[in-house]
Design a protein around this motif. Sequence first.
Motif, PDB file in Angstrom:
ATOM      1  N   ALA A   1      36.090   0.192  41.300  1.00 26.97           N
ATOM      2  CA  ALA A   1      36.979   1.023  40.489  1.00 26.97           C
ATOM      3  C   ALA A   1      36.372   1.326  39.126  1.00 26.97           C
ATOM      4  CB  ALA A   1      38.332   0.349  40.314  1.00 26.97           C
ATOM      5  N   TYR A   2      35.672   0.353  38.568  1.00 31.94           N
ATOM      6  CA  TYR A   2      35.088   0.518  37.239  1.00 31.94           C
ATOM      7  C   TYR A   2      33.597   0.233  37.285  1.00 31.94           C
ATOM      8  CZ  TYR A   2      39.879   0.483  35.469  1.00 31.94           C
ATOM      9  OH  TYR A   2      41.191   0.780  35.234  1.00 31.94           O
ATOM     10  N   VAL A   3      32.872   0.976  36.478  1.00 28.62           N
ATOM     11  CA  VAL A   3      31.456   0.733  36.260  1.00 28.62           C
ATOM     12  C   VAL A   3      31.296   0.233  34.834  1.00 28.62           C
ATOM     13  CG1 VAL A   3      29.162   1.773  36.114  1.00 28.62           C
ATOM     14  CG2 VAL A   3      30.771   2.543  37.875  1.00 28.62           C
ATOM     15  N   VAL A   4      30.542  -0.846  34.674  1.00 31.59           N
ATOM     16  CA  VAL A   4      30.265  -1.393  33.342  1.00 31.59           C
ATOM     17  C   VAL A   4      28.761  -1.372  33.139  1.00 31.59           C
ATOM     18  CG1 VAL A   4      30.566  -3.334  31.767  1.00 31.59           C
ATOM     19  CG2 VAL A   4      32.280  -2.887  33.535  1.00 31.59           C
TER      20      VAL A   4
ATOM     21  N   ILE B   1      28.411  -1.716  25.215  1.00 33.10           N
ATOM     22  CA  ILE B   1      28.774  -1.851  26.625  1.00 33.10           C
ATOM     23  C   ILE B   1      29.856  -0.817  26.889  1.00 33.10           C
ATOM     24  CG2 ILE B   1      29.758  -3.358  28.386  1.00 33.10           C
ATOM     25  CD1 ILE B   1      28.707  -5.744  26.805  1.00 33.10           C
ATOM     26  N   ARG B   2      29.680  -0.061  27.964  1.00 40.22           N
ATOM     27  CA  ARG B   2      30.649   0.994  28.268  1.00 40.22           C
ATOM     28  C   ARG B   2      31.314   0.736  29.609  1.00 40.22           C
ATOM     29  NH1 ARG B   2      30.577   5.881  25.288  1.00 40.22           N
ATOM     30  NH2 ARG B   2      29.072   5.807  23.565  1.00 40.22           N
ATOM     31  N   VAL B   3      32.625   1.025  29.632  1.00 39.02           N
ATOM     32  CA  VAL B   3      33.425   0.888  30.850  1.00 39.02           C
ATOM     33  C   VAL B   3      33.785   2.287  31.315  1.00 39.02           C
ATOM     34  CG1 VAL B   3      35.498  -0.104  31.895  1.00 39.02           C
ATOM     35  CG2 VAL B   3      34.346  -1.317  30.027  1.00 39.02           C
ATOM     36  N   TRP B   4      33.457   2.586  32.587  1.00 36.73           N
ATOM     37  CA  TRP B   4      33.647   3.922  33.134  1.00 36.73           C
ATOM     38  C   TRP B   4      34.594   3.882  34.319  1.00 36.73           C
ATOM     39  CZ3 TRP B   4      30.364   7.349  30.419  1.00 36.73           C
ATOM     40  CH2 TRP B   4      29.276   6.768  29.760  1.00 36.73           C
TER      41      TRP B   4
ATOM     42  N   VAL C   1      35.146   5.120  37.876  1.00 41.59           N
ATOM     43  CA  VAL C   1      34.238   5.624  38.899  1.00 41.59           C
ATOM     44  C   VAL C   1      34.769   6.883  39.571  1.00 41.59           C
ATOM     45  CG1 VAL C   1      35.187   4.319  40.834  1.00 41.59           C
ATOM     46  CG2 VAL C   1      32.745   4.850  40.779  1.00 41.59           C
ATOM     47  N   VAL C   2      36.080   7.108  39.527  1.00 38.25           N
ATOM     48  CA  VAL C   2      36.666   8.286  40.188  1.00 38.25           C
ATOM     49  C   VAL C   2      36.500   9.530  39.325  1.00 38.25           C
ATOM     50  CG1 VAL C   2      38.784   9.295  41.093  1.00 38.25           C
ATOM     51  CG2 VAL C   2      38.303   6.858  41.449  1.00 38.25           C
ATOM     52  N   THR C   3      36.843   9.411  38.054  1.00 33.61           N
ATOM     53  CA  THR C   3      36.786  10.582  37.167  1.00 33.61           C
ATOM     54  C   THR C   3      35.458  10.709  36.439  1.00 33.61           C
ATOM     55  OG1 THR C   3      37.693   9.360  35.274  1.00 33.61           O
ATOM     56  CG2 THR C   3      39.269  10.365  36.807  1.00 33.61           C
ATOM     57  N   GLY C   4      34.750   9.591  36.315  1.00 33.13           N
ATOM     58  CA  GLY C   4      33.500   9.623  35.566  1.00 33.13           C
ATOM     59  C   GLY C   4      33.702   9.532  34.066  1.00 33.13           C
ATOM     60  N   GLY C   5      34.929   9.325  33.622  1.00 40.74           N
ATOM     61  CA  GLY C   5      35.204   9.248  32.198  1.00 40.74           C
ATOM     62  C   GLY C   5      34.947   7.862  31.637  1.00 40.74           C
ATOM     63  N   CYS C   6      34.640   7.809  30.353  1.00 43.57           N
ATOM     64  CA  CYS C   6      34.425   6.533  29.670  1.00 43.57           C
ATOM     65  C   CYS C   6      35.789   5.986  29.243  1.00 43.57           C
ATOM     66  CB  CYS C   6      33.513   6.715  28.461  1.00 43.57           C
ATOM     67  SG  CYS C   6      33.177   5.179  27.578  1.00 43.57           S
TER      68      CYS C   6
END
Length: 745
Positions: free
Chosen positions: A588-591, A599-602, A604-609
């Motif tokens: 669900a999330y990319v870190v 460190i950024r949390v994204w 994964v569905v929308t691609g938003g930060c």
Amino acid sequence: MKQDPLTRGGNTGTPLPGRGDSMGVSLLGSTPSSSSISSISSLSSFISSSSSGEERRKGGGEEFIGREEGEVVSISIVTIAEESCPSEPFGTVGGHVEVTADESAARERDGQSKTSHSTQAEEEGERNGEEEEECRKEDDENEQGDEGEEAEEMGEDESDRPALLEEEEEEEGRNQVFVSDENSELMSDRLNPETPWTLLNIKMKRKLDHGPDIRPFPTGKKHCKGSNYLSPSSFVPFQTTPTTFGDLRAANGHSAQRRRVTSGPPPSGLQDWLHTFQAWSGPERLLALDELIDTCESNQVKHMMQVIEPQFQRDFISLLPKELALYVLTFLEPRDLMHAAQTCSYWRILAEDNLLWREKCREEGIEEPLVVKRRKTLKPGFLHSPWKSAYVQQHRIESNWRTGDITSPKVLKGHDDHVITCLQFCGDLIVSGSDDNTLRVWSALTGKCLRTLVGHTGGVWSSQMSGNIVISGSTDRTLKVWDAESGECVHTLYGHTSTVRCIHLHDKQVVSGSRDATLRLWDVDSGECLHVLTGHVAAVRCVQYDGRRVVSGGYDFMVKVWDPETETCLHTLQGHTNRVYSLQFDGAYVVSGSLDTSIRVWDVVTGGCVHTLTGHQSLTSGMELKNNILVSGNADSTVRVWDIRTGQCLHTLQGPHKHQSAVTCLQFSRSLVVSSSDDGTVKLWSLATGEWIRDLVALQSGGSGGVVWRIRASNTRLVAAVGSRNGTEETKLVVLDFDLTDTHK
């Protein structure tokens, strides 16, 4: 049931106001005439002839015993005034009414009606004095007028008493007769309303619940003692709900005899004091008790506590159905459950419920039960819970992590003086990769090197392991698939044109990232390259794969989300301003962690930060994500704990015992964090509080060249790859075992 002669004709009676029970009913009317009086005699004779039972005569008296043995019912038929005498408790068993026809006539002539309770009681006492005198001659003169002893004598078994007093029968003209209980019910429910001059006083020898409001005989009249005069105390009430503390003690199975103080005889006036207390209302009693307690000494209050407290202690768990009892126990912490199991054998059985402990284990992240050897059971059919055993073992292991002995670790020497670049740990096997072009397979139990995997022509910089399958990536631009048991190279995967810098294994597929800026998806069983993902413009430094999506980070400052089946890039996550060195992906999330210190949390569905986590001062070299908790290690020598849902930093693991150099690797469990550093230490921290617990590894050369390159931890073991860059520390693996179960047996 035969119809009662009194109710023959279908007329129904009217219950008396103030008491509607079936034990005594009187209907009031005008003063009877002489014909009415003659009717009374006829009716009495009719009842006597209609009553079923055995007739016995004694001194002219008549007694009939009902069909049911031990049940005696008496009916007194008398004449009274138009208004009822409030001094007599209507419906109260044992209330004996004696009003003659002459007295009724006198009252009618004098026009007496609706007199007060005390006045009528006095008149009755005066007018019946002669009758009472004859009765008292029959009794013990020493017990004259003593109501307490009268009640005690009347409480004896009626079968042992004389049937009727001869003088009483002569005076009343045999107006008291006994009928069977079968008819008494009809008498109490269906009385002829056209006979208001009758008062039926039904006395039954059975346990009846009168409640707490039984009124005593009026003080203006003394009743002679005999079996036909029954006081309220001669009946034992049927106990339904305890109303006094004594009732409560009896209901709990304790002795009816109260705790007595053996200091001497009771003080004078004690009974009067108790009677006064009983006469007060509820609020008045509470007020009196408050004042009494305030005047008591400590030993007296202690005595009250010893008497009262045991009565309100309830083993409610044992009283509940098993399902409800287990539901209650689910709210207890595991430690409290273990304490509860020591209460009694039944609680032990409940606290050993396997499903209950399965839920507790899942809350603690324990996924498998523990199969243990047969142990002695409490009783036939009792089984020890495998889930509880798993929890107990895990609790013991965690205690060993925190406080166990770490003075005798296993030391696994190999790879000479080369750097250990990658480390994997699965079951009892440890696999280390080095820049000496080899991988070594070690036994975690014996510490011996089982085999050396030889085949690469360049340094090994990445590896993954699942069971006995080991996959390695090298500077020779290939991947190799190994069988750790045999040491055989199963496949060599060709395709990359530069160093294979990162790989990630999922099930039977592995994704590799290379300095050639591409990613490749391989089938482990066949060794076939399934897909090639292109789009990065610089080296791919980190990769994650969950079986559906591939996420990669590179030196081009980009994070990309891929659909490997279509080989398309779904999202390019832009925001970092420097190289991306680390990634975590949970579906669900990319870190992503970067050299730009953020460190950024994204999404994964929308691609938003979603969040940008700031606080570190340098390169984030390692991260681990579980649920919403992220733990990051940085070259600034700190470890931070984050909540990716809120973006908040929960803890910074630092302080007097913090690392003195860059953090090289980390892992965390549900409650512990393990981190390694270039300062030559491995530290243990509390995930919940962020506090340092202790150093698990501390190299003597730490601070002068000794480093810990990599760590891998399982539930019971820690493996640390240590060495140095200047020859001050020998390259080796240090293994700590925290499962000492076998040792304690």
